[in-house]
Scaffold this motif. Sequence first.
Motif, PDB file in Angstrom:
ATOM      1  N   ARG A  35       0.834  -1.195   0.000  1.00 35.15           N
ATOM      2  CA  ARG A  35       0.000   0.000   0.000  1.00 35.15           C
ATOM      3  C   ARG A  35       0.873   1.250   0.000  1.00 35.15           C
ATOM      4  NH1 ARG A  35       0.216  -1.151   5.557  1.00 35.15           N
ATOM      5  NH2 ARG A  35       0.431   0.715   6.858  1.00 35.15           N
ATOM      6  N   ILE A  36       0.256   2.347  -0.389  1.00 32.75           N
ATOM      7  CA  ILE A  36       0.878   3.659  -0.321  1.00 32.75           C
ATOM      8  C   ILE A  36       0.044   4.497   0.629  1.00 32.75           C
ATOM      9  CG2 ILE A  36       1.497   5.759  -1.575  1.00 32.75           C
ATOM     10  CD1 ILE A  36       1.720   4.049  -4.111  1.00 32.75           C
ATOM     11  N   ASP A  37       0.665   4.950   1.709  1.00 36.24           N
ATOM     12  CA  ASP A  37       0.001   5.870   2.625  1.00 36.24           C
ATOM     13  C   ASP A  37       0.389   7.284   2.237  1.00 36.24           C
ATOM     14  OD1 ASP A  37      -1.074   3.741   3.999  1.00 36.24           O
ATOM     15  OD2 ASP A  37       0.079   4.069   5.846  1.00 36.24           O
ATOM     16  N   ILE A  38      -0.600   8.125   2.025  1.00 36.45           N
ATOM     17  CA  ILE A  38      -0.373   9.540   1.727  1.00 36.45           C
ATOM     18  C   ILE A  38      -0.540  10.306   3.035  1.00 36.45           C
ATOM     19  CG2 ILE A  38      -1.093  11.523   0.358  1.00 36.45           C
ATOM     20  CD1 ILE A  38      -0.039   9.189  -1.370  1.00 36.45           C
ATOM     21  N   LEU A  39       0.471  11.091   3.397  1.00 33.40           N
ATOM     22  CA  LEU A  39       0.479  11.796   4.671  1.00 33.40           C
ATOM     23  C   LEU A  39       0.552  13.307   4.462  1.00 33.40           C
ATOM     24  CD1 LEU A  39       2.467   9.064   4.881  1.00 33.40           C
ATOM     25  CD2 LEU A  39       2.369   9.728   7.240  1.00 33.40           C
ATOM     26  N   ASP A  40       0.118  14.034   5.490  1.00 30.00           N
ATOM     27  CA  ASP A  40       0.279  15.488   5.466  1.00 30.00           C
ATOM     28  C   ASP A  40       1.638  15.842   6.080  1.00 30.00           C
ATOM     29  OD1 ASP A  40      -0.018  15.382   8.261  1.00 30.00           O
ATOM     30  OD2 ASP A  40      -1.998  16.313   8.250  1.00 30.00           O
ATOM     31  N   ALA A  41       1.924  17.124   6.227  1.00 32.02           N
ATOM     32  CA  ALA A  41       3.220  17.567   6.747  1.00 32.02           C
ATOM     33  C   ALA A  41       3.455  17.168   8.199  1.00 32.02           C
ATOM     34  CB  ALA A  41       3.352  19.077   6.589  1.00 32.02           C
ATOM     35  N   LEU A  42       2.387  16.852   8.932  1.00 28.30           N
ATOM     36  CA  LEU A  42       2.506  16.437  10.334  1.00 28.30           C
ATOM     37  C   LEU A  42       2.523  14.918  10.492  1.00 28.30           C
ATOM     38  CD1 LEU A  42       0.082  19.056  11.913  1.00 28.30           C
ATOM     39  CD2 LEU A  42       2.586  19.144  11.772  1.00 28.30           C
ATOM     40  N   VAL A  45      -1.814  10.195   8.443  1.00 24.12           N
ATOM     41  CA  VAL A  45      -2.204   9.443   7.252  1.00 24.12           C
ATOM     42  C   VAL A  45      -3.564   9.959   6.778  1.00 24.12           C
ATOM     43  CG1 VAL A  45      -2.766   7.180   6.293  1.00 24.12           C
ATOM     44  CG2 VAL A  45      -0.901   7.408   7.961  1.00 24.12           C
ATOM     45  N   LEU A  46      -3.600  10.463   5.555  1.00 25.87           N
ATOM     46  CA  LEU A  46      -4.840  10.970   4.976  1.00 25.87           C
ATOM     47  C   LEU A  46      -5.594   9.874   4.234  1.00 25.87           C
ATOM     48  CD1 LEU A  46      -3.418  14.330   3.560  1.00 25.87           C
ATOM     49  CD2 LEU A  46      -4.461  13.906   5.807  1.00 25.87           C
ATOM     50  N   VAL A  47      -4.840   9.012   3.554  1.00 27.11           N
ATOM     51  CA  VAL A  47      -5.454   7.932   2.776  1.00 27.11           C
ATOM     52  C   VAL A  47      -4.431   6.818   2.584  1.00 27.11           C
ATOM     53  CG1 VAL A  47      -4.860   9.025   0.560  1.00 27.11           C
ATOM     54  CG2 VAL A  47      -6.738   7.385   0.651  1.00 27.11           C
ATOM     55  N   SER A  48      -4.912   5.582   2.594  1.00 30.00           N
ATOM     56  CA  SER A  48      -4.088   4.412   2.272  1.00 30.00           C
ATOM     57  C   SER A  48      -4.594   3.850   0.952  1.00 30.00           C
ATOM     58  CB  SER A  48      -4.197   3.348   3.362  1.00 30.00           C
ATOM     59  OG  SER A  48      -3.582   3.786   4.547  1.00 30.00           O
ATOM     60  N   ILE A  49      -3.712   3.770  -0.014  1.00 29.04           N
ATOM     61  CA  ILE A  49      -4.084   3.281  -1.348  1.00 29.04           C
ATOM     62  C   ILE A  49      -3.477   1.892  -1.529  1.00 29.04           C
ATOM     63  CG2 ILE A  49      -3.948   3.702  -3.824  1.00 29.04           C
ATOM     64  CD1 ILE A  49      -3.591   6.705  -3.146  1.00 29.04           C
ATOM     65  N   PRO A  50      -4.316   0.854  -1.635  1.00 30.36           N
ATOM     66  CA  PRO A  50      -3.792  -0.501  -1.815  1.00 30.36           C
ATOM     67  C   PRO A  50      -3.158  -0.675  -3.187  1.00 30.36           C
ATOM     68  CG  PRO A  50      -6.187  -0.512  -1.929  1.00 30.36           C
ATOM     69  CD  PRO A  50      -5.772   0.888  -1.594  1.00 30.36           C
ATOM     70  N   ILE A  51      -2.101  -1.477  -3.222  1.00 29.61           N
ATOM     71  CA  ILE A  51      -1.424  -1.800  -4.481  1.00 29.61           C
ATOM     72  C   ILE A  51      -1.680  -3.276  -4.750  1.00 29.61           C
ATOM     73  CG2 ILE A  51       0.770  -1.901  -5.716  1.00 29.61           C
ATOM     74  CD1 ILE A  51       1.851   0.175  -3.720  1.00 29.61           C
ATOM     75  N   ALA A  52      -2.491  -3.556  -5.734  1.00 29.14           N
ATOM     76  CA  ALA A  52      -2.835  -4.937  -6.076  1.00 29.14           C
ATOM     77  C   ALA A  52      -1.660  -5.626  -6.760  1.00 29.14           C
ATOM     78  CB  ALA A  52      -4.048  -4.960  -6.996  1.00 29.14           C
ATOM     79  N   ASP A  53      -1.572  -6.950  -6.614  1.00 28.91           N
ATOM     80  CA  ASP A  53      -0.557  -7.710  -7.337  1.00 28.91           C
ATOM     81  C   ASP A  53      -0.714  -7.465  -8.834  1.00 28.91           C
ATOM     82  OD1 ASP A  53       0.278  -8.714  -4.946  1.00 28.91           O
ATOM     83  OD2 ASP A  53      -0.525 -10.726  -5.233  1.00 28.91           O
ATOM     84  N   GLY A  54       0.392  -7.380  -9.524  1.00 27.07           N
ATOM     85  CA  GLY A  54       0.367  -7.188 -10.973  1.00 27.07           C
ATOM     86  C   GLY A  54       0.066  -5.776 -11.403  1.00 27.07           C
ATOM     87  N   ILE A  71      -5.004   4.364  -9.758  1.00 29.51           N
ATOM     88  CA  ILE A  71      -5.524   3.592  -8.638  1.00 29.51           C
ATOM     89  C   ILE A  71      -5.998   4.597  -7.601  1.00 29.51           C
ATOM     90  CG2 ILE A  71      -4.259   1.438  -8.979  1.00 29.51           C
ATOM     91  CD1 ILE A  71      -2.169   2.361  -7.038  1.00 29.51           C
ATOM     92  N   GLU A  72      -7.006   4.207  -6.847  1.00 30.58           N
ATOM     93  CA  GLU A  72      -7.567   5.176  -5.911  1.00 30.58           C
ATOM     94  C   GLU A  72      -8.121   4.491  -4.678  1.00 30.58           C
ATOM     95  OE1 GLU A  72     -10.427   7.283  -8.258  1.00 30.58           O
ATOM     96  OE2 GLU A  72     -11.881   5.682  -8.174  1.00 30.58           O
ATOM     97  N   ALA A  73      -8.383   5.320  -3.683  1.00 23.73           N
ATOM     98  CA  ALA A  73      -8.985   4.846  -2.441  1.00 23.73           C
ATOM     99  C   ALA A  73      -9.713   6.009  -1.789  1.00 23.73           C
ATOM    100  CB  ALA A  73      -7.917   4.295  -1.503  1.00 23.73           C
ATOM    101  N   GLN A  74     -10.625   5.676  -0.905  1.00 19.44           N
ATOM    102  CA  GLN A  74     -11.399   6.699  -0.209  1.00 19.44           C
ATOM    103  C   GLN A  74     -10.547   7.367   0.869  1.00 19.44           C
ATOM    104  OE1 GLN A  74     -15.165   5.381   1.329  1.00 19.44           O
ATOM    105  NE2 GLN A  74     -16.010   7.432   1.132  1.00 19.44           N
ATOM    106  N   ILE A  75     -10.647   8.671   0.936  1.00 22.58           N
ATOM    107  CA  ILE A  75      -9.862   9.484   1.864  1.00 22.58           C
ATOM    108  C   ILE A  75     -10.474   9.390   3.254  1.00 22.58           C
ATOM    109  CG2 ILE A  75      -9.093  11.843   2.383  1.00 22.58           C
ATOM    110  CD1 ILE A  75      -9.405  12.306  -0.741  1.00 22.58           C
ATOM    111  N   ALA A  76      -9.618   9.099   4.246  1.00 24.00           N
ATOM    112  CA  ALA A  76     -10.087   8.973   5.628  1.00 24.00           C
ATOM    113  C   ALA A  76     -10.068  10.311   6.358  1.00 24.00           C
ATOM    114  CB  ALA A  76      -9.216   7.969   6.379  1.00 24.00           C
ATOM    115  N   THR A  77      -9.042  11.122   6.111  1.00 20.68           N
ATOM    116  CA  THR A  77      -8.852  12.371   6.836  1.00 20.68           C
ATOM    117  C   THR A  77      -8.538  13.490   5.860  1.00 20.68           C
ATOM    118  OG1 THR A  77      -7.944  11.114   8.701  1.00 20.68           O
ATOM    119  CG2 THR A  77      -7.500  13.475   8.668  1.00 20.68           C
TER     120      THR A  77
END
Length: 131
Positions: A35-42, A45-54, A71-77
């Motif tokens: 997965r890729i976690d996208i974070l803010d400056a602090l 974690v704003l969103v975790s984007i899963p990385i599927a095999d292949g 690829i996308e995922a729903q934003i948590a924060t």
Amino acid sequence: MQLSVAHAAARDAAARLPALQASFGLLDSGAGQARIDILDALDVVLVSIPIADGVGTIDTDLFQIILTVPIEAQIATAGTADHAVIYDNTSEVWADDVTVSDEAGSGEVKLATTTLQAGAFCRLTSAVLQG
């Protein structure tokens, strides 16, 4: 023995591709999911984007892992995306402090927008990771 500069460079280049393939294998196989976690400056974690095999390829000429997008995922924060952490399929950190930008920027990971709203979807539009 001391290697010439050319010989040392050739050995380094020859080792890069197997190392890149091993890194890619950690993202692309196994029981867990990378997965890729996208974070803010602090570091929130704003969103975790899963990385599927292949979901990616290796550019053997440029020594890069290129994820297949979008690829996308729903934003948590809600927040402004600043950087990313990539986890392998065992939830171990694969890469830390990965640069993030919008599509016009120079980030290793590019998003449709870096302004993220909770409940909306975050779309990853490019991910090119140098190996």
